[in-house]
Motif scaffolding. Structure first.
Motif, PDB file in Angstrom:
ATOM      1  N   SER A  36     -57.188 -77.518 -33.007  1.00 54.25           N
ATOM      2  CA  SER A  36     -56.477 -78.254 -34.064  1.00 54.25           C
ATOM      3  C   SER A  36     -55.569 -79.211 -33.433  1.00 54.25           C
ATOM      4  N   GLU A  37     -55.255 -80.091 -34.328  1.00 60.19           N
ATOM      5  CA  GLU A  37     -54.464 -81.418 -33.780  1.00 60.19           C
ATOM      6  C   GLU A  37     -53.257 -80.911 -33.011  1.00 60.19           C
ATOM      7  N   GLU A  38     -52.327 -79.803 -33.327  1.00 61.19           N
ATOM      8  CA  GLU A  38     -51.158 -79.379 -32.641  1.00 61.19           C
ATOM      9  C   GLU A  38     -51.801 -79.088 -31.236  1.00 61.19           C
ATOM     10  N   ARG A  39     -52.911 -78.156 -31.048  1.00 65.48           N
ATOM     11  CA  ARG A  39     -53.212 -77.864 -29.516  1.00 65.48           C
ATOM     12  C   ARG A  39     -53.592 -79.096 -28.771  1.00 65.48           C
ATOM     13  N   PHE A  40     -54.455 -79.928 -29.576  1.00 65.51           N
ATOM     14  CA  PHE A  40     -54.979 -80.943 -28.724  1.00 65.51           C
ATOM     15  C   PHE A  40     -53.794 -81.889 -28.236  1.00 65.51           C
ATOM     16  N   ALA A  41     -52.872 -82.120 -29.248  1.00 67.88           N
ATOM     17  CA  ALA A  41     -51.715 -82.930 -28.957  1.00 67.88           C
ATOM     18  C   ALA A  41     -51.000 -82.275 -27.618  1.00 67.88           C
ATOM     19  N   GLU A  42     -50.983 -80.942 -27.532  1.00 71.90           N
ATOM     20  CA  GLU A  42     -50.194 -80.152 -26.346  1.00 71.90           C
ATOM     21  C   GLU A  42     -51.005 -80.595 -25.166  1.00 71.90           C
ATOM     22  N   LEU A  43     -52.332 -80.221 -25.415  1.00 67.71           N
ATOM     23  CA  LEU A  43     -52.956 -80.108 -24.153  1.00 67.71           C
ATOM     24  C   LEU A  43     -53.097 -81.639 -23.336  1.00 67.71           C
ATOM     25  N   SER A  44     -53.174 -82.685 -24.418  1.00 65.89           N
ATOM     26  CA  SER A  44     -52.956 -84.176 -23.848  1.00 65.89           C
ATOM     27  C   SER A  44     -51.852 -84.720 -23.644  1.00 65.89           C
ATOM     28  N   ARG A  45     -50.697 -83.991 -23.821  1.00 68.22           N
ATOM     29  CA  ARG A  45     -49.371 -84.489 -23.895  1.00 68.22           C
ATOM     30  C   ARG A  45     -49.125 -85.328 -22.600  1.00 68.22           C
ATOM     31  N   ASP A  46     -49.661 -84.893 -21.364  1.00 68.51           N
ATOM     32  CA  ASP A  46     -48.951 -85.563 -20.130  1.00 68.51           C
ATOM     33  C   ASP A  46     -50.226 -86.607 -19.761  1.00 68.51           C
ATOM     34  N   THR A  47     -51.071 -87.131 -20.581  1.00 65.84           N
ATOM     35  CA  THR A  47     -52.284 -88.127 -20.285  1.00 65.84           C
ATOM     36  C   THR A  47     -52.040 -89.243 -21.101  1.00 65.84           C
ATOM     37  N   ASP A  48     -52.162 -90.515 -20.452  1.00 63.99           N
ATOM     38  CA  ASP A  48     -52.215 -91.801 -21.088  1.00 63.99           C
ATOM     39  C   ASP A  48     -53.501 -92.124 -21.643  1.00 63.99           C
ATOM     40  N   GLU A  49     -54.471 -91.536 -21.308  1.00 61.85           N
ATOM     41  CA  GLU A  49     -55.863 -92.199 -21.966  1.00 61.85           C
ATOM     42  C   GLU A  49     -56.134 -91.735 -23.416  1.00 61.85           C
ATOM     43  N   HIS A  50     -56.661 -92.564 -24.083  1.00 58.82           N
ATOM     44  CA  HIS A  50     -57.315 -92.392 -25.447  1.00 58.82           C
ATOM     45  C   HIS A  50     -58.250 -91.487 -25.746  1.00 58.82           C
ATOM     46  N   VAL A  51     -59.240 -91.928 -24.547  1.00 61.57           N
ATOM     47  CA  VAL A  51     -60.758 -90.952 -24.618  1.00 61.57           C
ATOM     48  C   VAL A  51     -60.615 -89.922 -23.598  1.00 61.57           C
ATOM     49  N   ILE A  52     -60.877 -88.510 -24.164  1.00 61.21           N
ATOM     50  CA  ILE A  52     -60.621 -87.558 -22.996  1.00 61.21           C
ATOM     51  C   ILE A  52     -62.179 -86.975 -23.267  1.00 61.21           C
ATOM     52  N   VAL A  53     -62.977 -86.795 -22.255  1.00 60.38           N
ATOM     53  CA  VAL A  53     -64.098 -86.062 -22.104  1.00 60.38           C
ATOM     54  C   VAL A  53     -64.179 -84.790 -21.363  1.00 60.38           C
ATOM     55  N   THR A  54     -64.399 -83.693 -22.164  1.00 57.59           N
ATOM     56  CA  THR A  54     -64.389 -82.347 -21.631  1.00 57.59           C
ATOM     57  C   THR A  54     -65.742 -81.668 -21.483  1.00 57.59           C
ATOM     58  N   GLY A  55     -65.850 -80.438 -20.798  1.00 56.55           N
ATOM     59  CA  GLY A  55     -67.130 -79.862 -20.702  1.00 56.55           C
ATOM     60  C   GLY A  55     -66.655 -78.447 -21.077  1.00 56.55           C
ATOM     61  N   HIS A  56     -67.181 -77.683 -20.173  1.00 52.10           N
ATOM     62  CA  HIS A  56     -66.793 -76.050 -20.698  1.00 52.10           C
ATOM     63  C   HIS A  56     -67.394 -75.145 -21.442  1.00 52.10           C
ATOM     64  N   THR A  57     -67.385 -75.645 -22.953  1.00 52.11           N
ATOM     65  CA  THR A  57     -67.712 -75.077 -24.085  1.00 52.11           C
ATOM     66  C   THR A  57     -69.333 -75.033 -24.286  1.00 52.11           C
ATOM     67  N   HIS A  58     -69.784 -76.223 -23.640  1.00 55.91           N
ATOM     68  CA  HIS A  58     -71.315 -76.309 -23.975  1.00 55.91           C
ATOM     69  C   HIS A  58     -71.729 -76.781 -25.049  1.00 55.91           C
ATOM     70  N   LEU A  59     -70.964 -77.448 -26.027  1.00 55.66           N
ATOM     71  CA  LEU A  59     -71.127 -78.025 -27.234  1.00 55.66           C
ATOM     72  C   LEU A  59     -70.923 -79.465 -27.175  1.00 55.66           C
ATOM     73  N   GLN A  60     -71.962 -80.234 -27.665  1.00 56.44           N
ATOM     74  CA  GLN A  60     -71.878 -81.553 -27.859  1.00 56.44           C
ATOM     75  C   GLN A  60     -71.187 -82.094 -29.088  1.00 56.44           C
ATOM     76  N   PHE A  61     -70.228 -82.930 -28.788  1.00 55.92           N
ATOM     77  CA  PHE A  61     -69.336 -83.443 -29.881  1.00 55.92           C
ATOM     78  C   PHE A  61     -68.593 -84.807 -29.698  1.00 55.92           C
ATOM     79  N   ASP A  62     -68.182 -85.562 -30.637  1.00 54.36           N
ATOM     80  CA  ASP A  62     -67.398 -86.574 -30.510  1.00 54.36           C
ATOM     81  C   ASP A  62     -66.551 -86.708 -31.741  1.00 54.36           C
ATOM     82  N   ARG A  63     -65.254 -86.610 -31.731  1.00 58.02           N
ATOM     83  CA  ARG A  63     -64.432 -86.550 -32.912  1.00 58.02           C
ATOM     84  C   ARG A  63     -63.002 -87.269 -32.416  1.00 58.02           C
ATOM     85  N   GLU A  64     -62.462 -87.666 -33.431  1.00 57.55           N
ATOM     86  CA  GLU A  64     -60.783 -88.291 -33.380  1.00 57.55           C
ATOM     87  C   GLU A  64     -60.070 -87.050 -33.807  1.00 57.55           C
TER      88      GLU A  64
END
Length: 255
Positions: free
Chosen positions: A143-171
């Motif tokens: 969700s928008e809400e959880r993503f905003a929370e997990l990225s709250r303390d980061t300055d970067e616009h692009v965040i690359v994650t792994g862990h879920t083994h799912l390929q995607f690219d979204r705003e």
């Protein structure tokens, strides 16, 4: 541990969740060499799979071209080997035995986050689960809400994650959320023997590489991996993205 900051670089290859799948790793590294990359970032869960030590040996041959981020599985190896986590499953002591002391020391150097300045994208933050926790599940439906929370303390616009083994690219939440997918154990609808990765700079390219999945199956079966049957099943008939998303979003954190 301080977050390393690197760059600027023109192109970055992103190889997440290798999970000790050597045939898949070798095939992707061949593709990376053919397209050219200034840097290779591994966003976690490098060795937790059938061939841990061989995986370490291969990536260390890349030298300064490779940068590593800590995944929950990398952390687990270190904790199991150094007495920080109890051995509760048959695979736990087996996994420790499959790493040399030097390999454990190598995994222990991985930071939670790495930031790389990439041409066309600016500063990109690489992590495993999320910038705040290596077990947090980020999916195409976070969700928008959880993503905003997990990225709250980061300055970067692009965040690359792994862990879920799912390929995607979204705003989402004013950021760009990218997962390169898994090299060694993807959850996907494609044909078995497909490894997933990404090439960054000047934009994001989601990539796929074919490899000999039967070789991976055969090698897994000869290692004595206590979880070998599960690995083989996931290689040949993986869970679907819909199943993984539903499970991940219901749990949020998964170790």
């Amino acid at each position: 541990m301080t977050t390393p900051r690197l760059g600027p670089v023109q192109r970055v290859a992103v190889l997440a969740d290798v999970h000790g799948n050597v045939p898949a790793l070798l095939a992707v590294l061949d593709d990376v060499a053919s397209v050219g990359a200034d840097l290779i970032v591994f966003p976690g869960d490098l060795t937790w799979g059938p061939e841990p030590q061989t995986t370490v040996d291969l990536v260390q041959e890349l030298g300064r071209r490779a940068v590593f981020v800590r995944g929950n599985a990398d952390r687990a190896v270190v904790e199991l080997a150094r007495g920080g986590r109890e051995h509760t499953r048959p695979r736990d002591p087996w996994m420790v035995r499959r790493h040399t002391d030097e390999a454990v020391d190598f995994l222990a150097t991985f930071p939670l986050n790495v930031v790389v300045e990439v041409a066309g994208l600016g500063a990109v933050r690489f992590c495993h689960g999320s910038p705040r926790d290596d077990t947090e599940c980020v999916t195409p439906e976070t969700s928008e809400e959880r993503f905003a929370e997990l990225s709250r303390d980061t300055d970067e616009h692009v965040i690359v994650t792994g862990h879920t083994h799912l390929q995607f690219d979204r705003e989402v939440a004013g950021r760009r959320s990218v997962n390169p997918g898994s090299v060694g154990l993807p959850y996907h609808l494609g044909a078995p023997g497909t490894a997933y990765w990404a090439l960054l700079g000047p934009d994001v390219q989601l990539r796929q590489t074919r490899y000999d999945v039967q070789e991976a199956v055969d090698r897994c079966r000869t290692t004595g991996d206590p979880s070998g049957d599960t690995v083989v099943r996931y290689l040949l008939t993986p869970p679907t993205p819909a199943e993984i998303i539903a499970d991940a979003e219901s749990r949020v954190f998964a170790d």
